[in-house]
Design an enzyme around this catalytic site. Structure first.
Site, short mmCIF file in Angstrom:
data_model
loop_
_atom_site.label_atom_id
_atom_site.label_comp_id
_atom_site.label_asym_id
_atom_site.label_seq_id
_atom_site.Cartn_x
_atom_site.Cartn_y
_atom_site.Cartn_z
N GLY A 291 0.02 -6.14 -34.59
CA GLY A 291 0.31 -6.77 -33.13
C GLY A 291 -0.27 -5.74 -31.84
O GLY A 291 -1.12 -4.94 -32.31
N GLU A 295 0.70 -1.58 -36.14
CA GLU A 295 -0.18 -1.92 -37.43
C GLU A 295 0.82 -2.21 -38.67
O GLU A 295 1.61 -1.13 -38.90
CB GLU A 295 -0.95 -0.85 -37.82
CG GLU A 295 -2.21 -0.60 -36.73
CD GLU A 295 -3.34 -1.72 -36.96
OE1 GLU A 295 -3.40 -2.61 -37.82
OE2 GLU A 295 -4.19 -1.62 -35.73
N HIS A 404 10.65 -6.93 -46.22
CA HIS A 404 9.52 -8.04 -45.99
C HIS A 404 10.07 -9.14 -45.45
O HIS A 404 10.70 -9.67 -46.45
CB HIS A 404 8.70 -7.81 -47.12
CG HIS A 404 7.24 -8.37 -47.02
ND1 HIS A 404 7.11 -9.76 -46.39
CD2 HIS A 404 6.11 -8.02 -47.46
CE1 HIS A 404 5.79 -9.81 -46.21
NE2 HIS A 404 4.97 -8.79 -46.79
N ASP A 408 4.67 -15.42 -40.43
CA ASP A 408 5.37 -15.81 -39.28
C ASP A 408 5.33 -17.61 -39.03
O ASP A 408 4.31 -18.20 -40.03
CB ASP A 408 4.58 -15.21 -38.02
CG ASP A 408 3.32 -15.27 -37.82
OD1 ASP A 408 2.95 -16.61 -38.16
OD2 ASP A 408 2.76 -14.55 -37.69
N ASP A 444 12.94 -13.69 -26.45
CA ASP A 444 11.33 -13.56 -26.84
C ASP A 444 11.14 -14.11 -28.20
O ASP A 444 10.27 -13.92 -28.94
CB ASP A 444 10.86 -12.04 -27.02
CG ASP A 444 9.34 -12.43 -26.58
OD1 ASP A 444 8.70 -13.29 -26.12
OD2 ASP A 444 8.83 -11.24 -27.12
N LEU A 445 11.74 -15.37 -28.51
CA LEU A 445 11.95 -16.02 -29.95
C LEU A 445 10.72 -16.92 -30.16
O LEU A 445 10.92 -18.07 -30.31
CB LEU A 445 13.12 -16.57 -30.04
CG LEU A 445 13.78 -16.66 -31.44
CD1 LEU A 445 13.34 -15.40 -32.32
CD2 LEU A 445 15.21 -17.05 -31.61
N TRP A 447 7.03 -18.26 -31.74
CA TRP A 447 6.89 -18.66 -33.28
C TRP A 447 6.25 -17.51 -34.10
O TRP A 447 6.09 -17.41 -35.25
CB TRP A 447 6.23 -19.76 -33.64
CG TRP A 447 4.69 -19.96 -33.06
CD1 TRP A 447 4.23 -19.12 -32.15
CD2 TRP A 447 3.91 -21.02 -33.16
NE1 TRP A 447 2.84 -19.59 -31.66
CE2 TRP A 447 2.52 -20.70 -32.52
CE3 TRP A 447 3.87 -22.21 -33.97
CZ2 TRP A 447 1.51 -21.60 -32.72
CZ3 TRP A 447 2.49 -23.03 -34.08
CH2 TRP A 447 1.28 -22.61 -33.41
N1 LIG Z 1 8.88 -7.26 -41.61
C1 LIG Z 1 7.92 -7.97 -41.53
N2 LIG Z 1 7.82 -8.30 -42.51
C2 LIG Z 1 6.40 -9.03 -42.80
N3 LIG Z 1 5.59 -8.85 -41.67
C3 LIG Z 1 5.75 -8.17 -40.80
C4 LIG Z 1 7.07 -7.83 -40.49
N4 LIG Z 1 6.80 -6.98 -39.46
C5 LIG Z 1 5.78 -7.25 -38.92
N5 LIG Z 1 4.96 -8.22 -39.59
C6 LIG Z 1 3.60 -8.56 -39.44
O1 LIG Z 1 2.80 -7.61 -38.51
C7 LIG Z 1 2.62 -8.19 -37.37
C8 LIG Z 1 2.81 -7.48 -36.13
O2 LIG Z 1 4.26 -7.09 -35.94
P1 LIG Z 1 4.81 -7.09 -34.75
O3 LIG Z 1 4.86 -8.51 -34.02
O4 LIG Z 1 6.44 -6.79 -34.71
O5 LIG Z 1 4.21 -6.18 -34.07
P2 LIG Z 1 4.18 -5.67 -32.44
O6 LIG Z 1 3.10 -4.60 -32.08
O7 LIG Z 1 5.48 -5.52 -31.75
O8 LIG Z 1 3.61 -6.99 -31.87
P3 LIG Z 1 3.36 -7.55 -30.55
O9 LIG Z 1 1.98 -7.86 -30.25
O10 LIG Z 1 4.26 -8.95 -30.50
O11 LIG Z 1 3.94 -6.59 -29.60
C9 LIG Z 1 3.49 -9.52 -37.49
O12 LIG Z 1 3.00 -10.59 -36.61
C10 LIG Z 1 3.60 -9.94 -38.80
O13 LIG Z 1 2.24 -10.46 -39.31
#
Ligand SMILES: Nc1ncnc2c1ncn2[C@@H]1O[C@H](COP(=O)(O)OP(=O)(O)OP(=O)(O)O)[C@@H](O)[C@H]1O
Length: 593
Positions: A291, A295, A404, A408, A444-445, A447
């Protein structure tokens, strides 16, 4: 409510009616709102006027040194366009003009497939959808809610006021309470009018640490305060008088980093490998997603999300989060964790919010095993993020060790209508439970924040206001992630993000369902984000129905679509997920225990 759940045949009337009965009772659960602590917004780039067009966005704090800028892998706001195969004539020529500077990333708005090839059968439909959306004014990708940082005008920066350290600490202490005494707060007990495990008062005339610790899980630790050297955390906390909320200079002596270490139950940051080796052999670590801030790596059965923080250079085009922000997220995830405990919660419980198994602060450069995993994923998927090899030795990270949750919703291929409605009922019931327990609103739900897996289950259980209810799953398991924008009333505090500070969030493309949902939330809250507006949860349910109708393909008939459209109409009338869960659409999924 319109179309209230009908009486079921075959003797199943009782429980469903009981649920209805429960919800028909006048709500006595308006909690006394106590101190309001809002999560601090860093309002960095851009000013609202800057953000009118993405091409005008300038890199955050361009006067800062950034290895990110040097790395310069791609222009991130274009990522979902390119990965999704969406063609945007408007942006293509401009890319060539801006090759040197990495744009601030547009976090998940609409979410991007995080490197997964979007090859599934719905791609053509989805492309058509995006073309339709592109027919509207394509101002920008849906904006990020996270413009943390500082407003930057030239070289001058003005920092937002941040909540007092004492408030952060209160929240931390409260979270220990939640975590270890495993019951809703006394306030919540009153709210729910159900028996709950008694809790010792947290706030005494002087701080009594025995009331916030459990001997087995929390022992006094030495902490390293970056500014003030070593200090015993007990001694440090004893300097506080939480009863006295007046400004007092010594309150500032506990910095949020120290509090974060405290919440992670650590005397000092640890090395990545020491943490990961608790879950797997280093060579088996695999990156699974990314994200803007995090990571995500698979480590054994868990997912470790690594979020760098407190550094003074941007990562992935965004300023790094600060300790206090991560402290808030940590508290929020722990509060939601408490819903998982069915044996201890007889009021409200569910397993749909992703479980945070552990939280740890790490420090150092990225470990070789993590770099290998990162590069492997990059080769296959093309990472949008900066290469982590350049993190310095002193870099800090918060690692969320998570259950895990699967894939998504964006990339998950739903098979049929039963799976689609299973998804809807699980999300709705989870929101209803969290509303009842904590006045929770996700806010912020999209997809990208709903994870799915198939687990062979037949039913899933919830406890809603003391009533146990089960729904058919058709083998689908749903997990909700990302509570950054969420609002929660812990019973002691309200945590929320003041989105009025982020006008950019509401300027996403017209016609884009996600962007429209932020705008509708703003209408509902009238920009007062601290308040309780469970209707925002319903807005995201409407969004999900739209997604299931417009953006996902799966086996369904025209009656299924009609049913879904009428659900959408009825959702318009509900003010909360608690009301929505009683909709007849879900009735067939209800299982009498
Ligand atoms: N608990 C989990 N189980 C499986 N995959 C996960 C999990 N948490 C995160 N991921 C994977 O990692 C990705 C990034 O996580 P997340 O969206 O929480 O990070 P972020 O940095 O907060 O993202 P954003 O850009 O939305 O701020 C998710 O899209 C998903 O693919």
């Amino acid at each position: 409510m319109d179309g209230k759940a009908k009486v079921r045949s075959g003797g199943e009337v009782d429980l469903w009616s009981e649920i209805i009965g429960a919800s028909d009772q006048p709500s006595t659960n308006a909690p006394l709102i106590q101190p309001v602590y809002q999560r601090r917004r860093r309002t960095s780039h851009p000013t609202p006027s800057d953000s009118d067009h993405p091409l005008l966005l300038q890199p955050t704090n361009s006067n800062r040194l950034s290895f990110a800028a040097a790395n310069n892998k791609r222009v991130s706001w274009n990522r979902s366009l390119s990965i999704r195969g969406r063609i945007s004539i408007a942006v293509a020529p401009c890319l060539a003009n801006q090759p040197q500077q990495k744009q601030p990333r547009r976090r998940g708005k609409p979410p991007v497939p995080k490197g997964k090839a979007a090859e599934h059968s719905s791609l053509d439909k989805e492309r058509a959808y995006f073309q339709e959306v592109d027919a509207f004014e394509l101002l920008e990708e849906s904006p990020s809610p996270k413009h943390f940082g500082t407003w930057a005008t030239g070289n001058q920066t003005v920092t937002d006021p941040i909540p007092h350290v004492s408030s952060r600490l209160e929240k931390w202490l409260f979270s220990k309470k939640i975590n270890f005494s495993c019951g809703p707060s006394t306030t919540l007990s009153k709210i729910l009018e159900t028996p709950a495990a008694p809790m010792d008062p947290i706030y005494t005339s002087g701080l009594d640490l025995s009331s916030v610790k459990t001997p087995e899980k929390f022992s006094p630790v030495s902490v390293i305060d970056a500014d003030q050297g070593c200090e015993d955390i007990d001694a440090a906390i004893k300097k506080l008088s939480l009863a006295s909320k007046s400004t007092s200079s010594h309150l500032d002596r506990i910095d949020p980093f120290t509090a974060l270490l405290g919440i992670c139950e650590q005397p000092e940051p640890m090395k990545f490998l020491d943490l990961f080796s608790k879950y797997c052999a280093p060579e088996s670590i695999a990156k699974i997603g990314e994200g803007t801030y995090g990571e995500a790596f698979r480590a054994g059965n868990t997912v470790c999300k690594i979020v760098p923080f407190d550094g003074d250079f941007p990562v992935n085009g965004e300023l790094q989060k600060k300790s206090e922000e991560l402290l808030e997220e940590a508290v929020l995830s722990q509060v939601l964790n408490s819903l998982q405990e069915f044996e201890k919660n007889d009021s409200n419980a569910c397993t749909t919010f992703i479980e945070t198994i552990d939280l740890k602060v790490c420090q150092g450069s990225y470990d070789a095993a993590l770099i290998r995993a990162w590069e492997k994923w990059d080769e296959k998927n093309g990472s949008e993020n900066d290469h982590p090899k350049e993190f310095p030795e002193k870099q800090r990270y918060l690692v969320f060790v998570l259950q895990h949750g699967g894939k998504d919703l964006e990339s998950f291929v739903l098979e049929n209508f039963d799976e689609a409605r299973s998804l809807l009922v699980q999300v709705t019931a989870a929101l209803a439970v969290a509303e009842a327990a904590y006045e929770f609103e996700h806010r912020d739900l999209h997809w990208g924040n709903i994870l799915l897996s198939r687990n062979g289950s037949v039913t899933v259980k919830f406890i809603l206001e003391g009533k146990q209810i089960s729904f058919r799953t058709y083998g689908l398991s749903v997990s909700i992630i990302d509570f950054t924008l969420s609002r929660i009333n812990t019973g002691e505090n309200i945590l929320f993000l003041d989105l009025s500070q982020d006008p950019y969030l509401f300027k996403g493309p017209k016609g884009d369902k996600q962007s429209e949902t932020y705008r509708k939330m703003k209408e509902v809250t009238e920009d007062h984000w601290e308040g309780s507006f469970p209707r925002t949860n319903v807005l995201w349910l409407v969004y999900l129905v739209d997604i299931l109708l417009l953006k996902k393909t799966y086996v369904r008939c025209s009656k299924n679509e009609r049913d879904m459209r009428s659900l959408k109409k009825r959702l318009d009338k509900y003010d909360s997920a608690k009301e929505a869960i009683l909709d007849p659409f879900f009735e067939d999924l209800f299982v009498n225990n």
